[in-house]
Write an enzyme that holds these catalytic residues in place. Structure first.
Site, PDB file in Angstrom:
ATOM      1  N   GLU A 177     -56.339   6.762  24.951  1.00 51.61           N
ATOM      2  CA  GLU A 177     -57.618   6.773  25.354  1.00 51.61           C
ATOM      3  C   GLU A 177     -57.433   6.153  26.864  1.00 51.61           C
ATOM      4  OE1 GLU A 177     -60.116   7.409  23.733  1.00 51.61           O
ATOM      5  OE2 GLU A 177     -59.466   7.552  21.845  1.00 51.61           O
TER       6      GLU A 177
ATOM      7  N   LYS B 228     -50.088  -5.843  22.296  1.00 57.04           N
ATOM      8  CA  LYS B 228     -50.102  -6.456  23.715  1.00 57.04           C
ATOM      9  C   LYS B 228     -51.234  -6.301  24.302  1.00 57.04           C
ATOM     10  CE  LYS B 228     -49.396  -5.279  27.902  1.00 57.04           C
ATOM     11  NZ  LYS B 228     -50.242  -6.345  28.553  1.00 57.04           N
TER      12      LYS B 228
ATOM     13  N   CYS C 247     -64.720   2.843  30.602  1.00 53.22           N
ATOM     14  CA  CYS C 247     -64.168   4.269  30.688  1.00 53.22           C
ATOM     15  C   CYS C 247     -65.283   5.179  30.533  1.00 53.22           C
ATOM     16  CB  CYS C 247     -63.087   4.545  29.651  1.00 53.22           C
ATOM     17  SG  CYS C 247     -63.582   3.934  27.994  1.00 53.22           S
TER      18      CYS C 247
ATOM     19  N   GLU D  62     -61.859   7.587  39.737  1.00 54.50           N
ATOM     20  CA  GLU D  62     -62.664   6.824  38.872  1.00 54.50           C
ATOM     21  C   GLU D  62     -63.051   5.354  39.666  1.00 54.50           C
ATOM     22  OE1 GLU D  62     -60.660   5.145  35.479  1.00 54.50           O
ATOM     23  OE2 GLU D  62     -62.128   4.979  34.333  1.00 54.50           O
TER      24      GLU D  62
HETATM   25  P1  NAP Z   1     -53.997  -0.605  32.889  1.00 49.37           P
HETATM   26  O1  NAP Z   1     -53.690  -0.866  34.116  1.00 49.37           O
HETATM   27  O2  NAP Z   1     -53.507   0.927  32.390  1.00 49.37           O
HETATM   28  O3  NAP Z   1     -53.695  -1.520  31.759  1.00 49.37           O
HETATM   29  C1  NAP Z   1     -54.104  -1.377  30.281  1.00 49.37           C
HETATM   30  C2  NAP Z   1     -52.914  -2.111  29.649  1.00 49.37           C
HETATM   31  O4  NAP Z   1     -51.514  -1.579  29.670  1.00 49.37           O
HETATM   32  C3  NAP Z   1     -52.941  -3.580  29.795  1.00 49.37           C
HETATM   33  O5  NAP Z   1     -52.472  -4.263  28.761  1.00 49.37           O
HETATM   34  C4  NAP Z   1     -51.621  -3.671  30.738  1.00 49.37           C
HETATM   35  O6  NAP Z   1     -50.937  -4.682  30.772  1.00 49.37           O
HETATM   36  C5  NAP Z   1     -50.683  -2.533  30.172  1.00 49.37           C
HETATM   37  N1  NAP Z   1     -49.842  -2.132  30.905  1.00 49.37           N
HETATM   38  C6  NAP Z   1     -49.787  -1.737  32.458  1.00 49.37           C
HETATM   39  N2  NAP Z   1     -48.745  -1.341  32.895  1.00 49.37           N
HETATM   40  C7  NAP Z   1     -47.877  -0.959  31.826  1.00 49.37           C
HETATM   41  C8  NAP Z   1     -46.639  -0.751  31.711  1.00 49.37           C
HETATM   42  N3  NAP Z   1     -45.699  -0.228  32.682  1.00 49.37           N
HETATM   43  N4  NAP Z   1     -46.155  -0.283  30.290  1.00 49.37           N
HETATM   44  C9  NAP Z   1     -46.942  -0.943  29.418  1.00 49.37           C
HETATM   45  N5  NAP Z   1     -48.083  -1.414  29.334  1.00 49.37           N
HETATM   46  C10 NAP Z   1     -48.626  -1.581  30.805  1.00 49.37           C
HETATM   47  O7  NAP Z   1     -55.742  -0.214  32.876  1.00 49.37           O
HETATM   48  P2  NAP Z   1     -56.741  -1.238  33.074  1.00 49.37           P
HETATM   49  O8  NAP Z   1     -56.825  -1.576  34.530  1.00 49.37           O
HETATM   50  O9  NAP Z   1     -56.344  -2.566  32.290  1.00 49.37           O
HETATM   51  O10 NAP Z   1     -58.130  -0.883  32.195  1.00 49.37           O
HETATM   52  C11 NAP Z   1     -58.712   0.291  32.925  1.00 49.37           C
HETATM   53  C12 NAP Z   1     -58.492   1.731  32.626  1.00 49.37           C
HETATM   54  O11 NAP Z   1     -58.534   1.836  31.248  1.00 49.37           O
HETATM   55  C13 NAP Z   1     -59.664   2.477  32.991  1.00 49.37           C
HETATM   56  O12 NAP Z   1     -58.968   3.528  33.515  1.00 49.37           O
HETATM   57  C14 NAP Z   1     -60.421   2.858  31.881  1.00 49.37           C
HETATM   58  O13 NAP Z   1     -61.100   4.151  32.326  1.00 49.37           O
HETATM   59  C15 NAP Z   1     -59.517   2.972  30.819  1.00 49.37           C
HETATM   60  N6  NAP Z   1     -60.239   2.806  29.743  1.00 49.37           N
HETATM   61  C16 NAP Z   1     -60.161   3.710  28.880  1.00 49.37           C
HETATM   62  C17 NAP Z   1     -60.888   3.500  27.465  1.00 49.37           C
HETATM   63  C18 NAP Z   1     -60.936   4.765  26.652  1.00 49.37           C
HETATM   64  O14 NAP Z   1     -61.184   4.663  25.378  1.00 49.37           O
HETATM   65  N7  NAP Z   1     -60.675   5.888  26.882  1.00 49.37           N
HETATM   66  C19 NAP Z   1     -61.350   2.495  27.135  1.00 49.37           C
HETATM   67  C20 NAP Z   1     -61.345   1.380  28.171  1.00 49.37           C
HETATM   68  C21 NAP Z   1     -60.470   1.639  29.341  1.00 49.37           C
HETATM   69  P3  NAP Z   1     -51.272  -5.932  31.910  1.00 49.37           P
HETATM   70  O15 NAP Z   1     -52.551  -6.385  31.778  1.00 49.37           O
HETATM   71  O16 NAP Z   1     -50.398  -6.942  31.817  1.00 49.37           O
HETATM   72  O17 NAP Z   1     -51.145  -5.330  33.283  1.00 49.37           O
END
Ligand code: NAP
Length: 475
Positions: free
Chosen positions: A248, A173, A282, A379
């Site tokens: 991650e 997804k 991140c 963050e």
């Molecule tokens: P996010 O809101 O957690 O979304 C990430 C993914 O999860 C998207 O595909 C999102 O879908 C999905 N998602 C959201 N709610 C969900 C649920 N209830 N059940 C299942 N899936 C769900 O994060 P983001 O804002 O896109 O990304 C930024 C975050 O990612 C930051 O905190 C960053 O630090 C972290 N990040 C970490 C790494 C690492 O390697 N540690 C790398 C990159 C980013 P939708 O798009 O459809 O909402």
């Protein structure tokens, strides 16, 4: 209307309800694509396909699986420009950075194609002459993967590469903001002719798709990159079937400049770490610690460099800083800057939305930042660097570790002893010493504390997709 579709069991599939949605370019607000919006049923079908495909994919030799991944690697590099363009259109990253992302993404396939051939077991000396002890590694099973928008191609291959190389099948997804990147990659998967059901793509409702991946017992492993908040929900949801998880999650990287550092290099490093992807990374700098004796000089070097950064639509070759991904991201940055200034921070540069409008925010430096400000613990995910001063090594290590996150940390110094002392005391999974861009396929990427579980990349990455089986043979 041309609707971009999901890829389930080797077929391009519309959503069963006929529902679609529009993907917007954050730089222009124009529609990039209309995409199928799936839900539980499409996910169940994709899981069934992955489940059916698993036994025969797992029973191929590692070399056979590897050959598919190498073909995909070659195709990705041929399609580099198109993939990079899609990244920029969907999430705004400058095109030069997008090209770099595609190259790194392809490398994850090549690396894991090789690692798949080195999934060794063990023969352990037994305490009985009539027994032999064997340990073998086997693929976990069908994997459910959820990825974010900020690295829409490299997060995909960093998960899919080791999963497929290990013999697992895959249901992805992507983020709702960047489905086109995943769709283009799955078109390449189709060209490579992976067996049907080995790799599946579902797009749509995050909660419905996520729930089905958690509830459906055929999925044996959940791998996620995204926010800590969503990661926690997925860990909780995995408990019912005790699914394996890799997480991650978010970060809050300290970036420390010691007085003996090369200040020019440290400032260059801070710029790359903070402003790459407009700070939506991140592992990017979230707190900049500068030793008191070099504060003024360092701030002056850095401010000059930040003022020279070129902001604009990422599709233009000269752009160094694109827009933020959406209005919520822009408002979060604005809130943190206002909160810090209200509580006594000093603005060195930036601090406003750009006059080109839309979702663009000026690259911003804040000085005299302290612990009472929201930015110190939350963050940022935007182009704002808060600067803190410190006197001693001990003091800065304590401050750097004062966070619930533990993904990446950086420090600049020329003192050899300090490189060892400080790197061993920082509670982070990734440490960059005089290096602002440590990510590489050869090394294990991942975080401590609330930044996650498991590692991606290196020889460790493929282990996340393997079960260890102990076989006792008596004769
Ligand atoms: P996010 O809101 O957690 O979304 C990430 C993914 O999860 C998207 O595909 C999102 O879908 C999905 N998602 C959201 N709610 C969900 C649920 N209830 N059940 C299942 N899936 C769900 O994060 P983001 O804002 O896109 O990304 C930024 C975050 O990612 C930051 O905190 C960053 O630090 C972290 N990040 C970490 C790494 C690492 O390697 N540690 C790398 C990159 C980013 P939708 O798009 O459809 O909402």
């Amino acid at each position: 209307m041309d609707v971009k579709k999901m890829f389930i069991n080797g077929e391009w599939t519309e959503s069963f309800s006929g529902k679609t949605y529009e993907v917007l370019n954050p730089a222009t607000n124009e529609v990039v694509a209309t995409v199928a919006y799936g839900s539980t049923e499409e996910t169940a079908q994709a899981i069934k396909a992955a489940s059916n495909a698993f036994p025969s994919w797992a029973s191929l030799t590692a070399k056979e699986r590897s050959s598919y991944l190498i073909k995909l690697y070659d195709l990705m590099l041929k399609e580099k420009e198109e993939l990079a363009r899609l990244i920029t259109l969907e999430m705004g990253k400058p095109i030069r950075e997008a090209r770099g992302e595609v190259e790194l993404a392809a490398e994850y396939l090549l690396w894991n194609a090789e690692e798949g051939k080195r999934v060794y077991g063990e023969n352990i000396p037994s305490s009985s002459p009539s027994k032999r002890i064997q340990v073998i590694k086997q693929p976990i099973g069908p994997v459910g993967a959820i990825i974010p928008w900020n690295f829409p191609i490299s997060m995909l291959t960093r998960k899919m590469g080791p999963a497929l190389a290990a013999g697992c099948t895959f249901v992805l997804k992507p983020a709702s903001k960047t489905p086109g990147c995943a769709i283009r990659l799955f078109e390449l998967i189709e060209q490579v002719k992976f067996p049907k059901g080995v790799a599946n793509l579902v797009i749509g409702s995050s909660s419905d798709i996520g729930n089905e991946l958690l509830k459906n017992p055929a999925i044996k492993k959940i791998t996620f990159t995204g926010s800590t908040q969503v990661g926690k929900k997925l860990i909780e949801g995995s408990a019912e079937h005790v699914k394996k998880v890799s997480m991650e999650l978010g970060g809050h990287a300290p970036f420390i400049v010691f007085e003996d550092a090369d200040l020019e290099e440290a400032a260059e490093g801070a710029i790359i770490s903070k402003f790459r992807n407009s700070g939506q990374t991140c592992i990017c700098l979230n707190r900049l610690f500068v030793q008191q004796s070099v504060k003024e000089k360092f701030e002056s070097i850095l401010t000059k460099k930040v003022k020279a950064l070129k902001i604009g639509n990422g599709i233009e070759e000269s752009t160094e800083l694109g827009p933020l991904v959406d209005k919520a991201a822009l408002e979060k940055v604005e809130f943190q800057v206002e909160d810090a200034i209200k509580k006594g921070a000093q603005l060195l540069t930036g601090g406003n939305r750009c006059d080109i409008g839309g979702l663009f925010y000026e690259p911003t430096l804040l000085s005299n930042v302290n612990k009472n400000m929201d930015i110190t613990y939350e963050e940022t995910f935007g182009p704002v660097a808060p600067i803190y001063v410190f006197d001693s090594e001990e003091e800065v290590i304590h401050a750097a570790n004062d966070t619930e996150y533990g993904l990446a940390a950086y420090f600049f110094t020329k003192d050899l002893g300090r490189t060892i002392r400080v790197s061993e005391k920082l509670d982070y999974g990734i440490i960059g010493i005089n290096d602002a861009v440590p990510t590489t396929v050869q090394a294990p990427f991942g975080g401590l504390k609330q930044s996650g579980l498991g590692r991606e990349g290196g020889h460790q990455g493929i282990e996340e997709y393997l079960e260890t089986k102990f076989i006792s043979i008596k004769f």
